[in-house]
Design a protein around this motif. Sequence first.
Motif, short mmCIF file in Angstrom:
data_model
loop_
_atom_site.label_atom_id
_atom_site.label_comp_id
_atom_site.label_asym_id
_atom_site.label_seq_id
_atom_site.Cartn_x
_atom_site.Cartn_y
_atom_site.Cartn_z
N ARG A 1 0.86 -1.17 0.00
CA ARG A 1 0.00 0.00 0.00
C ARG A 1 0.90 1.23 0.00
O ARG A 1 1.46 1.57 1.03
N GLY A 3 1.59 5.20 -0.81
CA GLY A 3 1.07 6.54 -1.02
C GLY A 3 2.07 7.36 -1.81
O GLY A 3 3.28 7.16 -1.68
N ARG A 28 -0.84 -1.50 -4.47
CA ARG A 28 -1.99 -0.60 -4.30
C ARG A 28 -1.41 0.79 -4.12
O ARG A 28 -0.66 1.03 -3.19
N PHE A 30 -1.98 4.96 -3.81
CA PHE A 30 -2.91 6.02 -3.43
C PHE A 30 -2.17 7.34 -3.61
O PHE A 30 -1.19 7.61 -2.91
N ARG A 32 -2.01 11.61 -3.90
CA ARG A 32 -2.67 12.80 -3.36
C ARG A 32 -1.82 14.03 -3.66
O ARG A 32 -0.63 14.07 -3.35
N PRO A 63 -6.34 11.40 4.75
CA PRO A 63 -6.92 10.36 3.88
C PRO A 63 -5.93 9.23 3.56
O PRO A 63 -6.32 8.07 3.51
N LEU A 64 -4.66 9.56 3.38
CA LEU A 64 -3.66 8.52 3.11
C LEU A 64 -3.43 7.67 4.34
O LEU A 64 -3.21 6.46 4.24
N GLU A 66 -5.72 7.03 6.51
CA GLU A 66 -6.91 6.18 6.57
C GLU A 66 -6.85 5.06 5.52
O GLU A 66 -7.46 4.01 5.71
N ASP A 67 -6.12 5.30 4.43
CA ASP A 67 -5.93 4.25 3.41
C ASP A 67 -4.92 3.20 3.87
O ASP A 67 -4.67 2.23 3.15
N GLU A 68 -4.31 3.42 5.03
CA GLU A 68 -3.36 2.49 5.64
C GLU A 68 -2.15 2.21 4.75
O GLU A 68 -1.71 1.07 4.61
N VAL A 69 -1.60 3.28 4.15
CA VAL A 69 -0.38 3.08 3.37
C VAL A 69 0.76 2.72 4.32
O VAL A 69 0.78 3.15 5.48
#
Length: 161
Positions: A1, A3, A28, A30, A32, A63-64, A66-69
Amino acid sequence: RIGVIGTSATIRSGSYEERLHRMNADFRVFARACPMFVPLVENGYVEPGDPVTAAIARQYLTPLREDEVDTLILGCTHYPLIAPAIAGVMGPEVTLIDTGREGALLARRRLTELGLLAPAGQTGGAEYYVSDEPEGLLPFIRLFVGGDERGPVTRVAIDNY
């Protein structure tokens, strides 16, 4: 994960996501945009614990989080200068990747492989190329390179590239 944070243009380009997915399609990613980070750095809001930088970092990075990067790529040259604020939001379990540092390490490895690395103890010079007016940029050069401001500063027309 993974970011990725960068300027709006960097994130819009999708270049990090594309390259990461070429490396491993299962990553995955993410992304931003964090456009306010650049003016924060350029206006000197770089001290650890600065409340303005911390507030904006929380706004952008929650938000990142919370995305658990587990890894966060700092996709702009300015961002490592506020890494303490970024790390403060992301937490100690998230690895920050300074792309400038990684690029420099890669260049060093390549120069070593080619036998082109300067001998230990030999000092070199510096030349700075900027897209803004060179006057008044000395404080920024000191901020980015840790006080080694020797060498000429030349403006380049970025539109030519």
